[in-house]
Design a protein around this motif. Structure first.
Motif, short mmCIF file in Angstrom:
data_model
loop_
_atom_site.label_atom_id
_atom_site.label_comp_id
_atom_site.label_asym_id
_atom_site.label_seq_id
_atom_site.Cartn_x
_atom_site.Cartn_y
_atom_site.Cartn_z
N PRO A 25 -24.76 13.33 -38.55
CA PRO A 25 -24.12 13.30 -37.23
C PRO A 25 -24.83 12.38 -36.23
CG PRO A 25 -24.28 15.55 -38.03
CD PRO A 25 -25.12 14.72 -38.94
N LEU A 26 -26.15 12.40 -36.21
CA LEU A 26 -26.88 11.54 -35.27
C LEU A 26 -26.72 10.07 -35.63
CD1 LEU A 26 -30.22 13.42 -34.47
CD2 LEU A 26 -28.50 12.65 -32.85
N LEU A 27 -26.71 9.75 -36.90
CA LEU A 27 -26.51 8.37 -37.32
C LEU A 27 -25.10 7.90 -36.94
CD1 LEU A 27 -28.20 8.46 -40.85
CD2 LEU A 27 -29.15 7.52 -38.74
N VAL A 28 -24.12 8.76 -37.15
CA VAL A 28 -22.74 8.42 -36.79
C VAL A 28 -22.61 8.20 -35.29
CG1 VAL A 28 -20.37 9.30 -36.68
CG2 VAL A 28 -21.69 9.54 -38.79
N ASN A 29 -23.23 9.07 -34.51
CA ASN A 29 -23.17 8.92 -33.05
C ASN A 29 -23.84 7.62 -32.60
OD1 ASN A 29 -21.78 11.30 -32.60
ND2 ASN A 29 -23.63 12.52 -32.32
N ALA A 30 -24.91 7.24 -33.29
CA ALA A 30 -25.60 5.99 -32.95
C ALA A 30 -24.66 4.80 -33.18
CB ALA A 30 -26.86 5.83 -33.77
N VAL A 31 -23.89 4.86 -34.26
CA VAL A 31 -22.93 3.79 -34.55
C VAL A 31 -21.86 3.74 -33.47
CG1 VAL A 31 -21.18 2.94 -36.16
CG2 VAL A 31 -23.32 3.91 -37.03
N LYS A 32 -21.35 4.90 -33.08
CA LYS A 32 -20.28 4.96 -32.07
C LYS A 32 -20.76 4.43 -30.72
CE LYS A 32 -17.71 8.85 -34.08
NZ LYS A 32 -17.29 10.26 -33.91
N SER A 33 -22.04 4.63 -30.44
CA SER A 33 -22.57 4.23 -29.13
C SER A 33 -23.13 2.81 -29.13
CB SER A 33 -23.67 5.20 -28.69
OG SER A 33 -24.80 5.09 -29.55
N MET A 34 -22.97 2.08 -30.22
CA MET A 34 -23.49 0.73 -30.30
C MET A 34 -22.89 -0.17 -29.24
SD MET A 34 -23.12 -2.01 -33.44
CE MET A 34 -21.47 -2.48 -32.88
N SER A 35 -23.74 -0.87 -28.52
CA SER A 35 -23.28 -1.79 -27.47
C SER A 35 -23.05 -3.18 -28.06
CB SER A 35 -24.32 -1.88 -26.36
OG SER A 35 -25.50 -2.52 -26.82
N VAL A 36 -22.41 -4.05 -27.29
CA VAL A 36 -22.20 -5.43 -27.72
C VAL A 36 -23.55 -6.10 -27.94
CG1 VAL A 36 -21.33 -7.70 -27.04
CG2 VAL A 36 -19.97 -5.64 -26.58
N GLU A 37 -24.51 -5.81 -27.07
CA GLU A 37 -25.85 -6.38 -27.20
C GLU A 37 -26.51 -5.92 -28.49
OE1 GLU A 37 -28.47 -5.38 -24.03
OE2 GLU A 37 -30.08 -6.68 -24.73
N ASP A 38 -26.37 -4.63 -28.80
CA ASP A 38 -26.91 -4.11 -30.05
C ASP A 38 -26.31 -4.86 -31.23
OD1 ASP A 38 -28.50 -2.10 -28.90
OD2 ASP A 38 -26.85 -0.66 -28.90
N GLY A 39 -24.99 -5.05 -31.18
CA GLY A 39 -24.29 -5.71 -32.27
C GLY A 39 -24.78 -7.13 -32.49
N LEU A 40 -24.99 -7.87 -31.41
CA LEU A 40 -25.46 -9.25 -31.53
C LEU A 40 -26.87 -9.30 -32.11
CD1 LEU A 40 -24.12 -10.77 -28.19
CD2 LEU A 40 -23.26 -11.15 -30.50
N LYS A 41 -27.72 -8.36 -31.72
CA LYS A 41 -29.08 -8.31 -32.26
C LYS A 41 -29.04 -8.07 -33.76
CE LYS A 41 -31.54 -6.68 -28.13
NZ LYS A 41 -32.29 -5.53 -27.53
N ILE A 42 -28.16 -7.17 -34.19
CA ILE A 42 -28.05 -6.87 -35.61
C ILE A 42 -27.51 -8.08 -36.37
CG2 ILE A 42 -26.81 -5.47 -37.31
CD1 ILE A 42 -26.88 -3.19 -35.20
N LEU A 43 -26.48 -8.69 -35.83
CA LEU A 43 -25.85 -9.82 -36.50
C LEU A 43 -26.80 -10.98 -36.68
CD1 LEU A 43 -23.15 -10.83 -37.64
CD2 LEU A 43 -22.63 -11.77 -35.39
N LYS A 44 -27.60 -11.25 -35.65
CA LYS A 44 -28.52 -12.40 -35.68
C LYS A 44 -29.89 -12.04 -36.25
CE LYS A 44 -27.95 -13.09 -31.28
NZ LYS A 44 -28.14 -13.66 -29.93
N GLY A 45 -30.10 -10.74 -36.52
CA GLY A 45 -31.42 -10.29 -36.96
C GLY A 45 -31.67 -10.53 -38.43
N GLY A 46 -32.83 -10.10 -38.88
CA GLY A 46 -33.21 -10.25 -40.27
C GLY A 46 -32.68 -9.12 -41.13
N ASP A 47 -33.23 -9.01 -42.34
CA ASP A 47 -32.74 -8.02 -43.30
C ASP A 47 -32.95 -6.58 -42.85
OD1 ASP A 47 -31.79 -9.91 -44.99
OD2 ASP A 47 -33.43 -9.78 -46.44
#
Length: 224
Positions: free
Chosen positions: A103-125
């Protein structure tokens, strides 16, 4: 109309103009959320079952360092069985705690911001791993601890630990103020959870086509 992702990204992404211009923010968010969900669900399914930790060398919880140092001496004095029981009990406690993470992992995904998404996309493995660790480690630790404690009571982990520690203390290798065994198991359980999430992330980045997901192929396929 959705903005193209290139408008919100750093100049680094302009190095791949054909890919960047074809990817909308909606596409990126959908792909990243899919990657997050896959990593989380795979990790929970793999670890939150019998032998999920114990038989997985990647995350198996070993004796705390001070007891690991004492293990050879303890085995030489006939304590091998107790050591094996202790390792099994620690891993069983971690396996019991992991399902509560979903549940906490799912909530973290739901609360992901655009900034979070860009960091993940441009980040490493390990960018997905880092996202979950930052967002969930503290609350998951608080949630895991009572579950681990209950599980340790069920398999008498504290008693097993104390019995082994008492023997090890005879060699001067264990101090009275050493870490609480429940906290130790909780921390290692979280480490294992994030480790497995990271392994799933690497698979997606290495072979997005192989995931069978069109959105993962579209989002991560241009990053290779």
């Amino acid at each position: 109309m959705q903005r193209r992702l290139v408008l919100a990204c750093s100049p680094a992404l302009l190095l791949r103009p054909a890919w960047a211009l074809s990817l909308t923010e909606g596409d990126a968010n959908a792909g990243i959320r899919t990657a997050l969900e896959r990593g989380a669900n795979s990790a929970v399914a793999l670890l939150g079952r019998q032998d999920g930790f114990l038989r997985n060398p990647l995350v198996r919880i070993e004796l705390p360092g001070y007891l690991k140092d004492a293990a050879k001496l303890l085995r030489a004095t006939g304590q091998g069985g107790r050591l094996d029981e202790l390792v099994t009990a620690m891993n069983r406690a971690a396996e019991a705690a992991v399902p509560a993470a979903r549940p906490l992992l799912v909530n973290a995904v739901k609360s992901m911001s655009v900034e979070d998404g860009l960091k993940i996309l441009k980040g490493g493995d390990d960018s997905v791993t880092q996202f979950f660790a930052v967002k969930t480690r503290e609350p998951l630790g608080q949630q895991f601890l009572p579950i681990v404690t209950k599980a340790t009571e069920r398999v008498s982990l504290a008693d097993k630990y104390n019995a082994v520690a008492k023997k090890a203390s005879g060699f001067g290798l264990v101090k009275g103020d050493d870490a609480n065994i429940q906290q130790y198991v909780t921390a290692r359980a979280l480490d294992g959870l994030y480790k497995v999430i990271g392994e799933e992330e690497k698979k997606i980045r290495r072979d997005p086509v192989g995931t069978g997901s069109a959105i993962l192929k579209k989002v991560f396929g241009g990053l290779g």
